[in-house]
Write an enzyme that holds these catalytic residues in place. Structure first.
Site, PDB file in Angstrom:
ATOM      1  CB  CYS A 130     -21.796  -5.877   5.883  1.00 34.61           C
ATOM      2  SG  CYS A 130     -23.363  -6.593   5.335  1.00 34.61           S
ATOM      3  CB  CYS A 133     -25.009  -4.221   7.450  1.00 35.59           C
ATOM      4  SG  CYS A 133     -25.550  -5.940   7.639  1.00 35.59           S
TER       5      CYS A 133
END
Length: 174
Positions: A130, A133
């Site tokens: 991700c 993130c």
């Protein structure tokens, strides 16, 4: 099972992983809690039972019960958040402006030093791919005082643990 047993289970074609696992287990870039928590969180994120059991056996005792729970929580919450935020990042549009409406209170109160929890979340997010993130947690740990070398070490652990999990998935247990 221990980290030594994991290393012994790695076939010759994965000797680089064996060597990386050994050197990272004694790395001094991170403090003991950061190192142990990164190993535990990334082992859980690797989704390999054998690796998870061995890493928790090796590093679990080096963590307080609260820190062990926090490392597990980092893997759990990032298992959810990485999917959600990867989706919003890929699709864009209205989704990036909508509230997530997902509980994630453990991030605010992880039960350990916030920087350590963010470091574990970063390593798990690297495994889960991700980008949003990873960038967010990397920024948080750098703002929290960790060096680029410490960040790199956590991601090297994540990469190695994931590689070990992938390799052992392909090798039948003795």
């Amino acid at each position: 099972m221990s980290i030594e047993a994991l290393k012994e289970r790695l076939p010759d074609y994965a000797k680089d992983l064996r060597l990386n696992l050994g050197s990272l287990a004694s790395d001094i870039t991170l403090n003991e809690q950061q190192l142990a928590g990164t190993f535990v969180a990334t082992a859980i994120a690797s989704r390999n039972e054998e690796v998870t059991k061995a890493i928790i056996a090796e590093f679990g005792a080096k963590l307080s019960p609260e820190a062990l729970d926090a490392a597990k929580a980092a893997a759990a919450i990032m298992g959810m958040n990485n999917i959600y935020y990867r989706f919003t990042h890929m699709v864009g549009g209205d989704y990036t402006q909508m509230p997530a409406k997902l509980r994630m209170s453990v991030i605010a109160r992880p039960g350990v030093d916030k920087v350590d929890f963010e470091l574990w979340s970063l390593a798990v997010s690297a495994i889960n791919g991700c980008e949003m993130c990873v960038k967010s947690h990397e920024h948080a740990v750098r703002e929290g005082g960790l060096s680029s070398e410490q960040v790199q070490t956590s991601v090297r652990i994540a990469a190695t643990i994931h590689g070990v999990a992938v390799t052992l998935q392909a090798e039948p247990a003795a």
